[in-house]
Design a protein around this motif. Structure first.
Motif, PDB file in Angstrom:
ATOM      1  N   GLY A   1       1.373  -1.135   0.389  1.00  0.00           N
ATOM      2  CA  GLY A   1      -0.289  -0.108  -0.203  1.00  0.00           C
ATOM      3  C   GLY A   1       0.523   1.213   0.014  1.00  0.00           C
TER       4      GLY A   1
ATOM      5  N   LEU B   1       4.459   3.091  -2.502  1.00  0.00           N
ATOM      6  CA  LEU B   1       4.785   3.288  -3.814  1.00  0.00           C
ATOM      7  C   LEU B   1       6.259   2.976  -3.493  1.00  0.00           C
TER       8      LEU B   1
ATOM      9  N   TRP C   1       3.318  11.458   1.430  1.00  0.00           N
ATOM     10  CA  TRP C   1       2.142  11.634   1.560  1.00  0.00           C
ATOM     11  C   TRP C   1       1.654  10.284   2.223  1.00  0.00           C
ATOM     12  N   ILE C   2       1.332   9.345   1.256  1.00  0.00           N
ATOM     13  CA  ILE C   2       0.831   7.333   1.768  1.00  0.00           C
ATOM     14  C   ILE C   2       1.731   6.927   2.936  1.00  0.00           C
TER      15      ILE C   2
ATOM     16  N   PHE D   1      -8.797  -1.848   4.321  1.00  0.00           N
ATOM     17  CA  PHE D   1      -8.657  -0.515   3.093  1.00  0.00           C
ATOM     18  C   PHE D   1     -10.030   0.752   3.818  1.00  0.00           C
TER      19      PHE D   1
ATOM     20  N   TYR E   1     -12.405   3.011   1.591  1.00  0.00           N
ATOM     21  CA  TYR E   1     -11.559   2.801   0.300  1.00  0.00           C
ATOM     22  C   TYR E   1     -11.690   4.382  -0.394  1.00  0.00           C
TER      23      TYR E   1
ATOM     24  N   ARG F   1     -11.498   6.900  -1.887  1.00  0.00           N
ATOM     25  CA  ARG F   1      -9.978   8.025  -3.306  1.00  0.00           C
ATOM     26  C   ARG F   1     -10.242   9.285  -2.843  1.00  0.00           C
TER      27      ARG F   1
ATOM     28  N   ARG G   1      -8.248  -4.512  -8.836  1.00  0.00           N
ATOM     29  CA  ARG G   1      -7.631  -2.998  -8.959  1.00  0.00           C
ATOM     30  C   ARG G   1      -8.401  -2.816  -7.900  1.00  0.00           C
ATOM     31  N   THR G   2      -9.587  -3.358  -7.562  1.00  0.00           N
ATOM     32  CA  THR G   2     -10.387  -2.211  -6.314  1.00  0.00           C
ATOM     33  C   THR G   2     -10.388  -2.800  -5.355  1.00  0.00           C
ATOM     34  N   SER G   3      -9.493  -3.454  -5.432  1.00  0.00           N
ATOM     35  CA  SER G   3      -8.962  -4.157  -3.891  1.00  0.00           C
ATOM     36  C   SER G   3      -7.788  -3.522  -3.266  1.00  0.00           C
ATOM     37  N   LEU G   4      -6.632  -2.625  -4.231  1.00  0.00           N
ATOM     38  CA  LEU G   4      -5.685  -1.856  -3.666  1.00  0.00           C
ATOM     39  C   LEU G   4      -5.935  -0.972  -3.091  1.00  0.00           C
ATOM     40  N   SER G   5      -4.761  -0.496  -2.785  1.00  0.00           N
ATOM     41  CA  SER G   5      -5.163   1.109  -1.540  1.00  0.00           C
ATOM     42  C   SER G   5      -5.060   1.605  -2.111  1.00  0.00           C
ATOM     43  N   PRO G   6      -6.077   2.579  -2.533  1.00  0.00           N
ATOM     44  CA  PRO G   6      -6.918   3.859  -3.370  1.00  0.00           C
ATOM     45  C   PRO G   6      -5.625   4.688  -2.938  1.00  0.00           C
ATOM     46  N   ASP G   7      -4.804   4.838  -1.326  1.00  0.00           N
ATOM     47  CA  ASP G   7      -3.961   5.927  -1.350  1.00  0.00           C
ATOM     48  C   ASP G   7      -2.387   5.716  -2.328  1.00  0.00           C
ATOM     49  N   ALA G   8      -2.481   4.510  -2.194  1.00  0.00           N
ATOM     50  CA  ALA G   8      -1.119   4.069  -3.006  1.00  0.00           C
ATOM     51  C   ALA G   8      -1.527   4.313  -4.813  1.00  0.00           C
ATOM     52  N   LEU G   9      -2.517   4.273  -5.281  1.00  0.00           N
ATOM     53  CA  LEU G   9      -2.995   4.380  -6.153  1.00  0.00           C
ATOM     54  C   LEU G   9      -3.099   5.874  -7.326  1.00  0.00           C
ATOM     55  N   THR G  10      -3.451   6.267  -5.826  1.00  0.00           N
ATOM     56  CA  THR G  10      -3.363   7.594  -6.062  1.00  0.00           C
ATOM     57  C   THR G  10      -1.669   8.021  -6.384  1.00  0.00           C
TER      58      THR G  10
END
Lengths: 547, 547
Positions: free
Chosen positions: A168, A170, A517-518, A542, A544, A546, B480-489
């Protein structure tokens, strides 16, 4: 708990995690992390995972290659562990570290990888990542900092960036930026790769541009050897002998750390430090033979190595110091004479390396999350290379009139391109981005600049006179250190880099800011966060939403 | 508490906070914020401070100037309040908002300011900030988005960025970046200015480049008028009549929002949405006269206005939607025919504005913190301008073989420069930054591209066949929707912008990422944080550790 002080000096005899072997024009840097030799308690460095201590050795090795082994043309980075190249930054170390430490750890590892690229770009050493096993996370990010990447094809070994799906967070060491901007991997493939915990193996990894080639286990070593031989065969470098980098000596008390040319005085209660760089004393060498003879005791090398160590010490061991007052002492003519010698011999390899080192140290300063004020008084020597300290500062104060003499600044050729910032600009261009014309005039003159001229040229922020000087400096320090340290970090990171952006600034700006941030989001570091729960029987949960 | 849905549509008759007056070639946009007309409870919009509702009106006004009043050459932005231009974003609103809302609020206000600069740069309207009183924080950031800034010299009015000293956060609407990169203020002065709560008044503000000029109260209005007259006098634009932007119509149910051409279907439990854009039906105009006559019902304008509204709705009102599947339906030939008409008439002002609007909407998509997958099936029409949806996506899936026909993509001229990303590149260059050659060949052909060709050109990520299609899409969505929303951002923000950086990307990347970081630091939003304690008898207390 009082954290033990982290030391940034080491040498190959002391390495615990790397073996550096030199054979003619080829260096082999082999990772063999000792899992119990950690910098702190609470984690084990399994599978060639690393903590800051491992990276300090890597940074040292790259530095020594440049100065001690200039004849080396190819550097093979590989692992001594079977089936694993490197598993990246240790997760349990990250999970148990403070936010500030995580951020500083990532910054240092980023600087090490940029130093590898700096060596490749400017000194022509070619870095080969010989992945004899899986390279995941920071392991692959180390590979992608090299020029060429070769992966063993053993049916199992892969390259991967599993940070997003598993942790979770980068990939924090430039991986995302280098994927698309350095290796020019298609962004949709970069997206897939960066969400694929298990990564990709040989064929597809090559097809997607993540590696340059793959070889079966039985042919791996000979293929690497053949590639290295081709590199060495085309190099027409005459054999040169390097110089030795001896340990830096310093004396330390509770509130000071004094090297020969760099003195650090800490005012912890007032949250600021004075950092003074002294000009050389007495006659300095003027020929490359004399410089080579003097080696690491030559002022431009020794003073900047000391400065580098002091900056790293401030970052990691002195988090409460928010402001550094940069001062200089000594004879500006001596500094300018050195610059003249350096400029006249810029094509000699050692002088070239000294230039590049000075530039890296100054970039380390630009990227340090402390405020910097330059304080210019009579007896100071902000001239030539030391003028960069002023140009790197967030502000400068220059004494106008004084009974004890007149303060002055001075330019040399070095201020106009030899020590570029991460954005590729000479520091003076980024400082006064509007006014190229005035600066070009200065470039013609290279003269001694008094307070009025410095104001006219836009070089100093404030020029109080003798009567106000003490009060104004005191108030400026008090005011600066009263502000939110986080807001200052973000503000300085934004204002210091006017002008273009490069791969490096993208890594230190965009990517790092997002990672920071993360790194403090509950989805990563909260009780139910992915980083917190990695390797535990509990599973991340999480929020979720966004953002 | 259920948040009330925020609507992004408005019109001058409904404005509560702005007055838009048009007089020949001059528009005056006057801020007169009604303190009780807030978007949420708990704060009052004193001193022309703003919340999202105020900025939605400003964005609408700028948009209407372009389409409804194309003859306007100068836009004066001023205030109807005495002695105050604008106090910036309302602090109590920020203090009481969720982190996600703050981030989205800043993003929208940034887009509004970039839209002002887009209008100035591409459509030649000159924006004049007539500061008849103090402009602080976001107030000054609004001014700095204009072309020229004039401040009243009344002994009191100042410009300032007090965020760092007063609130422990950054100026979040591009201020820091624009100081050094747009107005080219010296970075040490930018540092001083950004830490000076009270800001600077006329003379010094001009000397430092923060404003263009200042005038005494008695001469202020006439000086502005004179400046505006000079602008209008040199403009040689023939008078044109605009088109009316009518409200967008849509039908909504609990899980859908359907406009005429854009349909949004929400799968909240699975945290994803389908967003489908429909091609036009039937014959479309081919001359500028017909286009003008059709006005806002012309497909490229209406469909993209609908898309814009849908994106804003998703961002602010549907935070739990993490993934948007972009789909298209209809006849690709119709879309390509429209592109041909647009390209042939690109020099007509209305067609030019339509282009620029399409480009802005696509940039809004690039900057939306949701994952985007493009889904290409038979009957879809990812061609020409709608191909941009695929190129903007993080990934794409294209059906290989199907009984119901063959899926195809198509290029038009518009894909090669008419709709640039924030980084200045055509989206296709940033998507496949390595492979310019192949793309140049395509540019010559502009042909219909089937699945094999799309793969060969590197346009699609995956091309499953009929048998695997449903499962593969379902799994991709689930994963995709299972991943950390923050890491994806953070990951998407890093991968979407390969290539150069610009003022805009610096604002959305570097500055925004730092602001988001600071927006969740205890020093800002904790119990003792500066933002939390602003205006209260209690005082902020900082943890002074530097990060």
């Amino acid at each position: 708990m009082l954290n033990p002080e982290i030391l940034f000096q080491t040498s190959p005899e002391q390495y615990k995690h790397w073996k550096l072997q030199i054979s003619g024009q080829v260096a082999t840097l082999s990772m063999d992390v000792q899992e119990d030799e950690t910098l702190a308690d609470g984690y084990k460095l399994k599978l060639n995972s690393y903590d800051l201590g491992v990276d300090i050795e890597l940074a040292d090795a790259v530095q020594r290659l440049r100065f001690e082994h200039p004849q080396v043309r190819a550097v093979v980075i590989t692992s001594l562990k079977p089936r694993i190249f490197c598993a990246g930054a240790n997760i349990y170390m990250l999970g148990s570290s403070s936010h500030a430490f995580k951020v500083n750890f990532c910054k240092f590892t980023n600087e090490t990888r940029c130093a590898i690229e700096d060596d490749s770009k400017h000194s022509g050493r070619r870095y080969i990542a010989a992945l004899n096993g899986t390279a995941s996370g920071g392991g692959y990010e180390l590979a992608i900092a090299c020029d060429e990447i070769y992966l063993v094809d053993d049916g199992n070994s892969a390259v991967s960036l599993p940070e997003v799906p598993l942790l979770g967070v980068l990939p924090g060491t430039g991986g995302l930026t280098r994927l698309v901007d350095k290796r020019k991997v298609r962004r949709d493939r970069a997206d897939v790769f960066s969400t694929l915990a298990e990564g990709l193996r040989g064929k597809r990894a090559k097809e997607w541009g993540l590696i340059d080639d793959y070889f079966p286990t039985s042919k791996f070593q000979e293929s690497i050897d053949a590639r290295v031989k081709r590199i060495v065969d085309v190099s027409n470098l005459s054999l040169q002998s390097g110089i030795k980098l001896d340990p830096l000596k310093f004396e330390t008390t509770g509130n000071s750390r004094n090297y020969e040319y760099v003195k650090l005085t800490l005012n912890r209660e007032r949250r600021y430090a004075d950092l003074t760089v002294h000009a050389p004393n007495g006659p300095q060498p003027t020929t490359v033979e004399e410089i080579h003879e003097l080696g690491d005791r030559y002022w431009p090398l020794q003073a900047y190595r000391e400065l580098d160590d002091a900056l790293l010490h401030l970052r990691v061991n002195e988090p409460l110091i928010g402001l550094v007052c940069l001062r200089t002492e000594g004879d500006a003519e001596q500094v300018l004479a050195i610059d003249q010698t350096l400029a006249a011999n810029r094509h000699h390899w050692l002088v070239g390396e000294i230039f590049l080192h000075m530039a890296r140290v100054m970039r380390r300063l630009d990227l340090t999350a402390k405020s910097f004020f330059a304080i210019v008084e009579p007896g100071s020597c902000f001239a030539g290379n030391l003028l960069e300290l002023l140009l790197a500062s967030d502000r400068s104060y220059m004494l106008r009139d004084s009974d004890s003499g007149e303060a002055a600044l001075g330019f040399s050729e070095l201020n106009f391109g030899a020590m570029p910032m991460s954005n590729g600009l000479p520091r003076i261009k980024s400082h006064s981005i509007a006014d190229g014309r005035k600066l070009d005039e200065v470039f013609g003159g290279l003269k001694r600049i008094n307070t009025d001229e410095a104001e006219e040229l836009g070089l100093v922020t404030f020029a109080p006179d003798d009567l106000d000087w003490e009060d104004e400096i005191r108030l400026a320090i008090e005011e600066r250190t009263s502000l939110s340290p986080d807001a200052l970090t973000g503000m300085e990171a934004s204002l210091r880099f006017a002008g273009p952006e490069t791969l490096d600034t993208k890594i230190y700006g965009r990517l790092t800011a997002w990672q920071n941030w993360i790194f403090q989001r509950p989805n990563a570091v909260g009780e139910k966060g992915a980083l917190t729960n990695y390797g535990k029987p509990t599973k991340a949960e999480f929020d979720y939403k966004r953002t």
